[in-house]
Design a protein around this motif. Structure first.
Motif, mmCIF file in Angstrom:
data_model
loop_
_atom_site.group_PDB
_atom_site.id
_atom_site.type_symbol
_atom_site.label_atom_id
_atom_site.label_comp_id
_atom_site.label_asym_id
_atom_site.label_seq_id
_atom_site.Cartn_x
_atom_site.Cartn_y
_atom_site.Cartn_z
ATOM 1 N N PRO A 179 0.790 -1.233 0.000
ATOM 2 C CA PRO A 179 0.000 0.000 0.000
ATOM 3 C C PRO A 179 0.826 1.289 0.000
ATOM 4 O O PRO A 179 0.251 2.367 -0.007
ATOM 5 C CB PRO A 179 -0.789 -0.115 1.307
ATOM 6 N N LEU A 180 2.169 1.204 0.004
ATOM 7 C CA LEU A 180 2.956 2.434 -0.031
ATOM 8 C C LEU A 180 2.882 3.098 -1.400
ATOM 9 O O LEU A 180 2.769 4.319 -1.511
ATOM 10 C CB LEU A 180 4.412 2.137 0.329
ATOM 11 N N SER A 181 2.968 2.308 -2.463
ATOM 12 C CA SER A 181 2.933 2.835 -3.820
ATOM 13 C C SER A 181 1.522 2.697 -4.376
ATOM 14 O O SER A 181 0.971 1.598 -4.413
ATOM 15 C CB SER A 181 3.923 2.067 -4.706
ATOM 16 N N ARG A 182 0.943 3.818 -4.804
ATOM 17 C CA ARG A 182 -0.409 3.814 -5.360
ATOM 18 C C ARG A 182 -0.448 4.705 -6.588
ATOM 19 O O ARG A 182 0.463 5.502 -6.821
ATOM 20 C CB ARG A 182 -1.426 4.295 -4.317
ATOM 21 N N ARG A 183 -1.519 4.591 -7.328
ATOM 22 C CA ARG A 183 -1.624 5.336 -8.578
ATOM 23 C C ARG A 183 -1.471 6.836 -8.346
ATOM 24 O O ARG A 183 -0.867 7.545 -9.162
ATOM 25 C CB ARG A 183 -2.975 5.061 -9.244
ATOM 26 N N SER A 184 -1.965 7.359 -7.232
ATOM 27 C CA SER A 184 -1.892 8.800 -6.989
ATOM 28 C C SER A 184 -0.531 9.235 -6.454
ATOM 29 O O SER A 184 -0.223 10.440 -6.470
ATOM 30 C CB SER A 184 -2.992 9.232 -6.005
ATOM 31 N N TYR A 185 0.297 8.292 -5.974
ATOM 32 C CA TYR A 185 1.628 8.637 -5.448
ATOM 33 C C TYR A 185 2.500 7.387 -5.516
ATOM 34 O O TYR A 185 2.655 6.673 -4.531
ATOM 35 C CB TYR A 185 1.523 9.144 -4.005
ATOM 36 N N PRO A 186 3.083 7.105 -6.702
ATOM 37 C CA PRO A 186 3.795 5.831 -6.906
ATOM 38 C C PRO A 186 5.166 5.794 -6.252
ATOM 39 O O PRO A 186 5.694 6.796 -5.771
ATOM 40 C CB PRO A 186 3.901 5.757 -8.433
ATOM 41 N N LYS A 187 5.763 4.599 -6.288
ATOM 42 C CA LYS A 187 6.946 4.309 -5.480
ATOM 43 C C LYS A 187 8.136 5.186 -5.807
ATOM 44 O O LYS A 187 8.968 5.448 -4.923
ATOM 45 C CB LYS A 187 7.342 2.840 -5.637
ATOM 46 N N GLN A 188 8.279 5.653 -7.064
ATOM 47 C CA GLN A 188 9.474 6.418 -7.406
ATOM 48 C C GLN A 188 9.595 7.714 -6.620
ATOM 49 O O GLN A 188 10.691 8.249 -6.467
ATOM 50 C CB GLN A 188 9.536 6.712 -8.910
ATOM 51 N N ARG B 48 -2.474 -8.398 -7.131
ATOM 52 C CA ARG B 48 -3.783 -9.052 -7.027
ATOM 53 C C ARG B 48 -4.621 -8.398 -5.938
ATOM 54 O O ARG B 48 -5.858 -8.300 -6.066
ATOM 55 C CB ARG B 48 -3.617 -10.545 -6.746
ATOM 56 N N ALA B 49 -3.981 -7.973 -4.858
ATOM 57 C CA ALA B 49 -4.702 -7.278 -3.787
ATOM 58 C C ALA B 49 -5.263 -5.961 -4.306
ATOM 59 O O ALA B 49 -6.403 -5.580 -3.984
ATOM 60 C CB ALA B 49 -3.774 -7.033 -2.599
ATOM 61 N N SER C 245 -6.082 -5.289 -7.407
ATOM 62 C CA SER C 245 -7.208 -5.607 -8.296
ATOM 63 C C SER C 245 -8.466 -5.925 -7.493
ATOM 64 O O SER C 245 -9.578 -5.509 -7.859
ATOM 65 C CB SER C 245 -6.841 -6.791 -9.195
ATOM 66 N N ALA C 246 -8.303 -6.658 -6.389
ATOM 67 C CA ALA C 246 -9.451 -7.013 -5.562
ATOM 68 C C ALA C 246 -10.078 -5.770 -4.928
ATOM 69 O O ALA C 246 -11.309 -5.643 -4.851
ATOM 70 C CB ALA C 246 -9.028 -8.000 -4.480
ATOM 71 N N LEU C 247 -9.250 -4.837 -4.492
ATOM 72 C CA LEU C 247 -9.768 -3.601 -3.903
ATOM 73 C C LEU C 247 -10.455 -2.737 -4.953
ATOM 74 O O LEU C 247 -11.488 -2.111 -4.679
ATOM 75 C CB LEU C 247 -8.639 -2.827 -3.240
ATOM 76 N N ARG C 248 -9.879 -2.705 -6.159
ATOM 77 C CA ARG C 248 -10.520 -1.937 -7.232
ATOM 78 C C ARG C 248 -11.895 -2.500 -7.552
ATOM 79 O O ARG C 248 -12.839 -1.756 -7.838
ATOM 80 C CB ARG C 248 -9.652 -1.960 -8.479
ATOM 81 N N ALA C 249 -12.021 -3.823 -7.514
ATOM 82 C CA ALA C 249 -13.308 -4.453 -7.813
ATOM 83 C C ALA C 249 -14.366 -4.040 -6.799
ATOM 84 O O ALA C 249 -15.566 -4.024 -7.116
ATOM 85 C CB ALA C 249 -13.154 -5.972 -7.835
ATOM 86 N N ARG C 250 -13.933 -3.690 -5.589
ATOM 87 C CA ARG C 250 -14.875 -3.230 -4.551
ATOM 88 C C ARG C 250 -14.956 -1.711 -4.490
ATOM 89 O O ARG C 250 -15.588 -1.157 -3.585
ATOM 90 C CB ARG C 250 -14.438 -3.767 -3.180
ATOM 91 N N ASN C 251 -14.282 -1.031 -5.443
ATOM 92 C CA ASN C 251 -14.244 0.433 -5.471
ATOM 93 C C ASN C 251 -13.691 1.021 -4.182
ATOM 94 O O ASN C 251 -14.112 2.102 -3.739
ATOM 95 C CB ASN C 251 -15.648 1.011 -5.743
ATOM 96 N N ALA D 248 -11.191 3.020 -2.066
ATOM 97 C CA ALA D 248 -10.295 4.139 -2.371
ATOM 98 C C ALA D 248 -8.843 3.772 -2.132
ATOM 99 O O ALA D 248 -7.934 4.280 -2.811
ATOM 100 C CB ALA D 248 -10.668 5.349 -1.518
ATOM 101 N N GLN D 249 -8.593 2.857 -1.193
ATOM 102 C CA GLN D 249 -7.208 2.486 -0.868
ATOM 103 C C GLN D 249 -6.485 1.825 -2.025
ATOM 104 O O GLN D 249 -5.255 1.747 -2.018
ATOM 105 C CB GLN D 249 -7.187 1.540 0.347
ATOM 106 N N ALA D 250 -7.217 1.359 -3.028
ATOM 107 C CA ALA D 250 -6.567 0.720 -4.172
ATOM 108 C C ALA D 250 -5.706 1.709 -4.944
ATOM 109 O O ALA D 250 -4.649 1.346 -5.467
ATOM 110 C CB ALA D 250 -7.618 0.117 -5.106
#
Length: 475
Positions: free
Chosen positions: A17-26, A344-345, A347-353, A355-357
């Motif tokens: 959960p550290l790297s996400r679409r709104s603030y990625p790992k780089q 995969r985690a 993807s599972a969170l996105r399927a449930r909409n 926000a943490q995904a």
């Protein structure tokens, strides 16, 4: 001079959960006090290096610019990709841009999310590879393997000996292997991990695209020709960009080209592609245990315990081979052998909409950042930090009112036609529909607590009238 081309547009879902679409790992401090992006820019600067060219998404442009500014690095260009199209179109866009100002530009393409322990050794390897690149070769950097790794692609070296410290003939690219094949290649002495770092001249790589991926030339050239300047950033044309194939540089060019050579490097490298890679790269306490933040390991082995919230103590007791990463809004617990499967985690969170995904708990904006402290029915509480001299847009909301309490510094607040200074322990109320703006006129960060009330509290309930950052709809 070598022009570094820093690829900084990825999302890094395997480090959730550290790297996400709104603030990625780089842009995160995964190992050390600098972000991976900053460490890459710093490594590829100094004598022999020109100002870098950065390719990233529009959503990350202010983060990238701020992190470079903190290093004192002034980029030659920050090119904004309208959408993710993989590495081949991005590298071609950089090559075409470099050729406009220097037709024979020497380019070093590097992902911005890799960790290299010995920066000077890497710079030495780059310098040693320059003659080959100047002679029309595409140099790919390979890492001497120290274990049987199934998470990396491999480079197979050609026959024949070459002087130490010089590029080697390259026979083939090999996709990520199974365990048995990885073990054979790690012991062969003729295989290297594929680092995805390349050195070539602009004419060489353009010729390679013309020969092996010619369909990319028209849309990428058009995207650059129709690009527009935006506060020092270069926005590629979205319509032309959308016509470029979504393809990696390996598939589009490298696996087909015959003028490739490999430059071996053994100075400590990791792409930090998953949490097991982070565990190996972070100094441990013994027994293969790596700790970060307020984390405690008791009788644990071969595990990573990482807490990203100073208020959250993470304690492991009797763990073996476990990855545990705690964020303020999400916790990952996984067997380290399954580290490659963390996406995969997501993807599972996105399927449930959930926000943490995708959404990072701290929302970074060009003026600063905010984070949610509490959320209930018809109310939300945020902490907002505004950088010195920065200003939010002049805006209004259709569904919510806001109450601002300044707890550090001084805010200049505009509500309707009135503007006033609000200092520590003072507050203001913004009714629904009122035009308002917040600015920090001081020389230190300004912090306030915002209490929102209303029937809808989403971030898309914003009508902007003026914005010094010229953000487009949805940004």
């Amino acid at each position: 001079m070598i022009t570094p081309v820093l690829l900084a547009g990825g999302s890094g879902t395997r480090l959730w959960p550290l790297s996400r679409r709104s603030y990625p790992k780089q842009f995160s401090e995964l190992a050390g006090t600098r972000s991976l992006f900053q460490a890459t820019a710093e490594r590829l600067s100094g004598e022999g290096f020109a100002a870098p060219v950065v390719l990233t998404q529009a959503a990350f442009r202010f983060i990238a610019a701020e992190q470079l500014s903190a290093l004192g690095v002034d980029p030659a260009a920050v090119i904004l990709e309208p959408g993710p199209r993989n590495t081949a179109p991005a590298i071609l866009a950089a090559a075409l841009w470099c050729a406009q100002t220097s037709p024979d530009a020497l380019m070093l393409v590097a992902p911005s999310d890799h960790l290299i322990a010995d920066a000077q050794a890497f710079r030495d390897a780059v310098v040693a590879a320059v003659p080959a690149a100047r002679a029309g070769k595409i140099v790919t950097f390979g890492i001497a393997p120290d274990r049987a790794e199934t998470g990396y692609g491999y480079l197979e070296l050609g026959e024949g000996d070459t002087a130490d410290g010089a590029p080697r003939a390259l026979k083939a690219f090999i996709e990520k292997p199974g365990p048995e094949a990885a073990a054979r290649m790690a012991q062969s002495g003729r295989h290297l991990w594929n680092a995805g770092i390349f050195l070539f001249t602009a004419p060489t790589i353009r010729a390679a695209f013309e020969a092996h991926a010619g369909a990319l030339l028209d849309p990428v050239s058009a995207a650059l020709a129709k690009a527009r300047q935006d506060l020092g950033f270069l926005r590629l044309d979205p319509e032309a960009w959308s016509r470029a194939e979504d393809v990696s540089i390996d598939y589009a060019v490298m696996e087909k080209a015959r003028n490739l050579v490999a430059m071996p490097f053994s100075g400590g490298w990791s792409d930090l592609g998953d949490w097991e890679g982070v565990r190996r790269s972070v100094p441990g306490t013994g027994d293969g245990v790596a700790l970060s933040g307020p984390a405690t390991a008791i009788e644990c082995r071969d595990s990573l315990l990482r807490s990203e919230d100073p208020r959250l103590e993470l304690v492991g007791l009797g763990l073996e081979g476990i990855i545990a990463v705690a964020m303020p809004d999400a916790v990952l617990v996984a067997d380290k052998s399954r580290a490659q499967e963390v996406r995969r985690a997501v993807s599972a969170l996105r399927a449930r909409n959930a926000a943490q995904a995708t959404d990072f708990p701290r929302d970074h904006r060009p003026w600063g950042w905010f984070e949610r402290l509490a959320l209930g029915e018809r109310f939300q509480v945020k902490r907002i930090v505004v950088k010195p001299g920065a200003a939010l847009s002049l805006q209004s909301h259709h569904h919510r009112a806001e109450h601002w309490i300044v707890v550090q510094g001084t805010a200049q607040v505009t509500i309707g036609e009135a503007t006033r200074l609000v200092t520590e322990n003072e507050s203001v109320y913004i009714p629904i529909g009122a035009r308002h703006r917040m600015e920090n006129p001081g020389k230190l960060p300004m912090v306030l607590i915002e209490v929102q009330t209303g029937g809808y509290l989403g971030e898309d309930d914003i009508t902007r009238y003026e914005d010094v950052y010229l953000r487009e709809a949805g940004e």
